[in-house]
Design a protein around this motif. Structure first.
Motif, PDB file in Angstrom:
ATOM      1  N   ASN A 290       0.811  -1.316   0.018  1.00 24.61           N
ATOM      2  CA  ASN A 290       0.030  -0.229  -0.137  1.00 24.61           C
ATOM      3  C   ASN A 290       1.071   1.221  -0.004  1.00 24.61           C
ATOM      4  N   GLU A 291       0.238   2.172   0.033  1.00 18.68           N
ATOM      5  CA  GLU A 291       1.075   3.657   0.069  1.00 18.68           C
ATOM      6  C   GLU A 291       1.817   3.964   1.228  1.00 18.68           C
ATOM      7  N   THR A 292       0.881   4.028   2.353  1.00 21.90           N
ATOM      8  CA  THR A 292       1.499   4.370   3.816  1.00 21.90           C
ATOM      9  C   THR A 292       0.682   3.543   4.809  1.00 21.90           C
ATOM     10  N   CYS A 293       1.311   3.462   6.134  1.00 27.86           N
ATOM     11  CA  CYS A 293       0.668   2.650   7.058  1.00 27.86           C
ATOM     12  C   CYS A 293      -0.510   3.556   7.508  1.00 27.86           C
ATOM     13  N   GLU A 294      -0.638   4.769   7.380  1.00 22.70           N
ATOM     14  CA  GLU A 294      -1.592   5.793   7.837  1.00 22.70           C
ATOM     15  C   GLU A 294      -2.796   5.572   6.981  1.00 22.70           C
ATOM     16  N   ARG A 295      -2.523   5.070   5.873  1.00 19.41           N
ATOM     17  CA  ARG A 295      -3.657   4.924   4.622  1.00 19.41           C
ATOM     18  C   ARG A 295      -4.051   3.442   4.398  1.00 19.41           C
ATOM     19  N   CYS A 296      -3.379   2.529   5.264  1.00 17.86           N
ATOM     20  CA  CYS A 296      -3.548   0.935   4.972  1.00 17.86           C
ATOM     21  C   CYS A 296      -4.739   0.399   5.870  1.00 17.86           C
ATOM     22  N   GLY A 297      -5.508  -0.383   5.202  1.00 17.40           N
ATOM     23  CA  GLY A 297      -6.482  -1.083   5.947  1.00 17.40           C
ATOM     24  C   GLY A 297      -6.069  -2.488   6.505  1.00 17.40           C
ATOM     25  N   ALA A 298      -4.668  -3.005   6.108  1.00 19.42           N
ATOM     26  CA  ALA A 298      -4.219  -4.326   6.359  1.00 19.42           C
ATOM     27  C   ALA A 298      -3.797  -4.201   8.043  1.00 19.42           C
ATOM     28  N   ILE A 299      -4.866  -4.490   8.744  1.00 22.25           N
ATOM     29  CA  ILE A 299      -4.610  -4.144  10.167  1.00 22.25           C
ATOM     30  C   ILE A 299      -3.288  -5.417  10.732  1.00 22.25           C
ATOM     31  N   ASP A 300      -3.689  -6.468  10.164  1.00 26.32           N
ATOM     32  CA  ASP A 300      -2.839  -7.630  10.757  1.00 26.32           C
ATOM     33  C   ASP A 300      -1.400  -7.707   9.971  1.00 26.32           C
TER      34      ASP A 300
ATOM     35  N   VAL B 248      -5.145   7.992   8.747  1.00 22.93           N
ATOM     36  CA  VAL B 248      -5.725   8.932   7.736  1.00 22.93           C
ATOM     37  C   VAL B 248      -7.275   7.854   7.373  1.00 22.93           C
ATOM     38  N   LEU B 249      -6.886   6.576   7.239  1.00 25.02           N
ATOM     39  CA  LEU B 249      -7.917   5.830   6.962  1.00 25.02           C
ATOM     40  C   LEU B 249      -9.183   5.845   7.900  1.00 25.02           C
ATOM     41  N   GLU B 250      -8.795   5.676   9.054  1.00 25.99           N
ATOM     42  CA  GLU B 250      -9.896   5.950  10.173  1.00 25.99           C
ATOM     43  C   GLU B 250     -10.702   7.083  10.104  1.00 25.99           C
ATOM     44  N   LYS B 251      -9.969   8.277   9.976  1.00 15.77           N
ATOM     45  CA  LYS B 251     -10.397   9.478   9.815  1.00 15.77           C
ATOM     46  C   LYS B 251     -11.405   9.602   8.424  1.00 15.77           C
ATOM     47  N   ARG B 252     -10.957   9.118   7.399  1.00 17.36           N
ATOM     48  CA  ARG B 252     -11.722   9.022   6.207  1.00 17.36           C
ATOM     49  C   ARG B 252     -13.134   8.058   6.448  1.00 17.36           C
ATOM     50  N   ALA B 253     -12.926   7.035   7.169  1.00 21.48           N
ATOM     51  CA  ALA B 253     -14.040   6.230   7.186  1.00 21.48           C
ATOM     52  C   ALA B 253     -15.185   6.745   8.343  1.00 21.48           C
ATOM     53  N   LYS B 254     -14.375   7.477   9.342  1.00 14.47           N
ATOM     54  CA  LYS B 254     -15.271   8.351  10.263  1.00 14.47           C
ATOM     55  C   LYS B 254     -16.318   9.506   9.499  1.00 14.47           C
ATOM     56  N   MET B 255     -15.500  10.215   8.709  1.00 17.20           N
ATOM     57  CA  MET B 255     -16.407  11.225   7.706  1.00 17.20           C
ATOM     58  C   MET B 255     -17.228  10.766   6.984  1.00 17.20           C
ATOM     59  N   GLU B 256     -17.052   9.455   6.586  1.00 16.82           N
ATOM     60  CA  GLU B 256     -18.175   8.856   5.551  1.00 16.82           C
ATOM     61  C   GLU B 256     -19.189   8.217   6.258  1.00 16.82           C
ATOM     62  N   ASN B 257     -19.063   7.746   7.496  1.00 16.59           N
ATOM     63  CA  ASN B 257     -20.279   7.391   8.601  1.00 16.59           C
ATOM     64  C   ASN B 257     -21.208   8.699   8.779  1.00 16.59           C
ATOM     65  N   ILE B 258     -20.465   9.718   9.121  1.00 15.88           N
ATOM     66  CA  ILE B 258     -21.125  11.136   9.313  1.00 15.88           C
ATOM     67  C   ILE B 258     -22.048  11.315   8.183  1.00 15.88           C
ATOM     68  N   LYS B 259     -21.423  11.367   6.902  1.00 18.13           N
ATOM     69  CA  LYS B 259     -22.307  11.907   5.656  1.00 18.13           C
ATOM     70  C   LYS B 259     -23.390  10.822   5.434  1.00 18.13           C
ATOM     71  N   GLN B 260     -23.115   9.504   5.853  1.00 16.56           N
ATOM     72  CA  GLN B 260     -24.327   8.550   5.607  1.00 16.56           C
ATOM     73  C   GLN B 260     -25.275   8.878   6.731  1.00 16.56           C
ATOM     74  N   ALA B 261     -24.880   9.144   7.791  1.00 14.33           N
ATOM     75  CA  ALA B 261     -25.755   9.322   8.982  1.00 14.33           C
ATOM     76  C   ALA B 261     -26.661  10.497   8.430  1.00 14.33           C
ATOM     77  N   ILE B 262     -26.270  11.759   8.031  1.00 16.60           N
ATOM     78  CA  ILE B 262     -26.736  12.826   7.630  1.00 16.60           C
ATOM     79  C   ILE B 262     -27.651  12.352   6.319  1.00 16.60           C
ATOM     80  N   GLN B 263     -27.303  11.812   5.386  1.00 14.66           N
ATOM     81  CA  GLN B 263     -28.129  11.395   4.380  1.00 14.66           C
ATOM     82  C   GLN B 263     -29.307  10.462   4.868  1.00 14.66           C
ATOM     83  N   ASN B 264     -29.048   9.694   5.857  1.00 16.87           N
ATOM     84  CA  ASN B 264     -30.273   8.832   6.184  1.00 16.87           C
ATOM     85  C   ASN B 264     -31.280   9.741   7.019  1.00 16.87           C
ATOM     86  N   LEU B 265     -30.749  10.839   7.877  1.00 13.90           N
ATOM     87  CA  LEU B 265     -31.759  11.806   8.230  1.00 13.90           C
ATOM     88  C   LEU B 265     -32.494  12.438   7.241  1.00 13.90           C
ATOM     89  N   VAL B 266     -31.850  12.855   6.123  1.00 19.69           N
ATOM     90  CA  VAL B 266     -32.481  13.771   4.945  1.00 19.69           C
ATOM     91  C   VAL B 266     -33.396  12.507   4.416  1.00 19.69           C
TER      92      VAL B 266
END
Length: 520
Positions: A482-492, A502-520
């Motif tokens: 992968n590119e960097t550890c901070e962007r890689c989902g290979a936890i093991d 970075v990956l976790e932050k991106r996933a968190k933002m996507e979850n927030i967007k999805q939650a807002i979309q569900n409310l709308v």
């Protein structure tokens, strides 16, 4: 507009570096006056809804001549300016005034600065008038874009040298890192000095040419004679034609240094850096000329016809053999870095393998930090690339693992002068892109304890599969990367250095967007 991106970056940063020496480009006020008149005529024509043909009919001037005027290439005589003014139903003085309309104000600011005199437009086949024409299409938007780039450069404290080398990389990418004019010059040099095709000139031969034909005085220095210069490979003093070379360099490094000096002389390059390391660069022209002289050195030391012939047999083998590639390298009086650069030149020009990248990493022994200090990406393949965010590069890259392999070998044997060559097929976890990656690791004198890996990677496509028979070798290492550890989902991953922040932050933002979309 893609071809202009590097120019825009260069332009923006140079706007923040007004204390730097100005180089050639837009030569004088005459050029500025031509461009301003051309812009005003073009803008008036568009405002009136005239075509060039319409303006030609109304003014009595030819379409081609009017086109030259609008591009800032020609400045007409007074009577012809009067004819144009009458065609627009405006007065002569307004037309020849240097004041631009509000719509073109961002361009006026650009013209009144030194920026156009700094831009290396000519190497991209762009004239200043072409650049201004691009600006005139949407001056406010492009001005805002440039301001944004300036702000980014300030926030990241980017040095001017970084922008110079960004422009140089774009230049290399435009030409697939192969330059026929420099190749021809190198062949002329070899013919002039009777260097047979299979010979790679050594340092003694190159020194004699510099001394006898160009009046050089060549001396070696050491840490005892010049302790402050111990990390520098060479220094040239033009007033006395005196070349100082670091005594601790390898024979191959000295040959390259001498070959580069011959490049400056044979190519008749005047504006050049006088030290081997980039400490302070006064202009992009110096960076470009240093590249040309270095390319020339590689071409005289590694004859392309011999290397092409050897590489043809190497890639035809059904088995990967790193020692075989090192044996080819040792036919030439060259460093691994020069050899891999030459490999990249010829892979694009003669084997039509254009989707490649080049990386150089440095690593100090007993240190787990790796520094990417040179990179080039042809065909815009930026998957393995440098990051300004101080993230941790994937430790599965062969460019990094080979450095630790070299360090272990040096400790086991007590000798530093080892060279390793390894390869792997790297498949990127997120994209599925696959590369054949070949890396050579070697010590990097004159700095003690510093090792470098030189890496060339090829995108695995139909062209590469047809050429590289050893891709089917079951012993060829395959790894998911992968590119960097901070962007890689290979936890093991056992090689992980940092959590996937970075990956976790991106996933968190996507979850927030999805939650807002569900409310709308």
């Amino acid at each position: 507009m893609g071809d202009y991106l590097a120019i825009f970056l260069y332009l923006a940063y140079r706007n923040t570096m007004s204390n730097k020496t100005i180089s050639a480009g837009m030569s004088n006020n005459t050029d500025k006056i031509k461009i301003i008149l051309g812009l005003k005529i073009r803008q008036l024509r568009l405002d009136k809804g005239y075509s060039l043909s319409d303006l030609a009919n109304k003014s009595g001037l030819s379409i081609s001549y009017l086109n030259e005027i609008e591009k800032g290439k020609k400045y007409p005589k007074s009577e012809k300016i009067m004819s144009i003014a009458e065609a627009f139903e405006t007065d002569y003085d307004s037309l020849v005034s240097l004041k631009l309309s509000k719509q073109l104000e961002p361009i006026a600011e650009l013209l009144n600065s030194n920026i156009l005199r700094e831009l290396p437009l000519e190497i991209f086949g762009v004239e200043p008038s072409d650049f201004i024409e691009l600006m005139s299409e949407a001056p406010a938007k492009i001005s805002a874009f440039i301001s944004t780039i300036i702000e980014i450069s300030r926030n990241y404290d980017m040095r001017v040298e970084q922008f110079y080398f960004s422009v140089l990389r774009s230049y290399q990418e435009m030409y697939d890192n192969y330059f026929e004019d420099l190749e021809e010059a190198a062949q002329q040099f070899r013919k002039l000095y009777d260097i047979v095709a299979t010979t790679s000139p050594n340092e003694a031969f190159l020194s004699d040419i510099l001394r006898n034909f160009y009046g050089y005085q060549i001396e070696e220095f050491s840490k005892e004679t010049h302790p402050d210069l111990i990390s520098i490979r060479s220094v040239y003093k033009p007033e006395s034609s005196r070349l100082l070379i670091n005594k601790d360099l390898s024979h191959e490094q000295k040959a390259f240094t001498l070959g580069r000096e011959l490049g400056y002389q044979f190519l008749q390059i005047k504006k050049r850096p006088y030290i081997s390391s980039v400490l302070d660069v006064s202009s992009f022209e110096e960076v470009l000329n240093n590249f040309k002289a270095s390319y020339f050195a590689g071409a005289i030391l590694i004859n392309k016809e011999v290397l092409i012939n050897r590489l043809t047999y190497f890639f035809a083998s059904p088995k990967w053999d790193g020692n075989s590639l090192l044996s080819i390298m040792r036919l030439f009086n060259c460093t691994p870095e020069m050899f891999m650069h030459r490999l990249s030149n010829l892979m694009t020009s003669h084997f039509k393998i254009n989707n490649l990248f080049f990386l150089r990493f440095n690593n100090q022994t007993d240190d787990n930090l790796f520094y990417l200090n040179k990179e080039m990406h042809l065909a815009k393949l930026h998957t393995p690339h440098g990051t300004a965010l101080n993230e941790h590069y994937c430790r599965r890259w062969v460019a990094l693992t080979i450095l630790k392999d070299l360090e272990n070998l040096q400790k086991e044997t007590g000798e530093s002068a080892h060279i390793l060559c390894k390869a792997q097929v790297s498949e990127y976890i997120d994209t599925g892109n696959k590369y054949l990656v070949i890396s050579i690791a070697k010590p990097s004198p004159p700095k003690n304890g510093l090792n470098s890996s030189i890496t060339v990677g090829f995108a695995i496509d139909d062209n590469l599969r047809q050429m590289a028979n050893f891709l089917g070798d079951p012993d060829l290492l395959h790894r998911q990367v992968n590119e960097t550890c901070e962007r890689c989902g290979a936890i093991d991953c056992a090689e992980r250095m940092k959590p996937p922040l970075v990956l976790e932050k991106r996933a968190k933002m996507e979850n927030i967007k999805q939650a807002i979309q569900n409310l709308v």
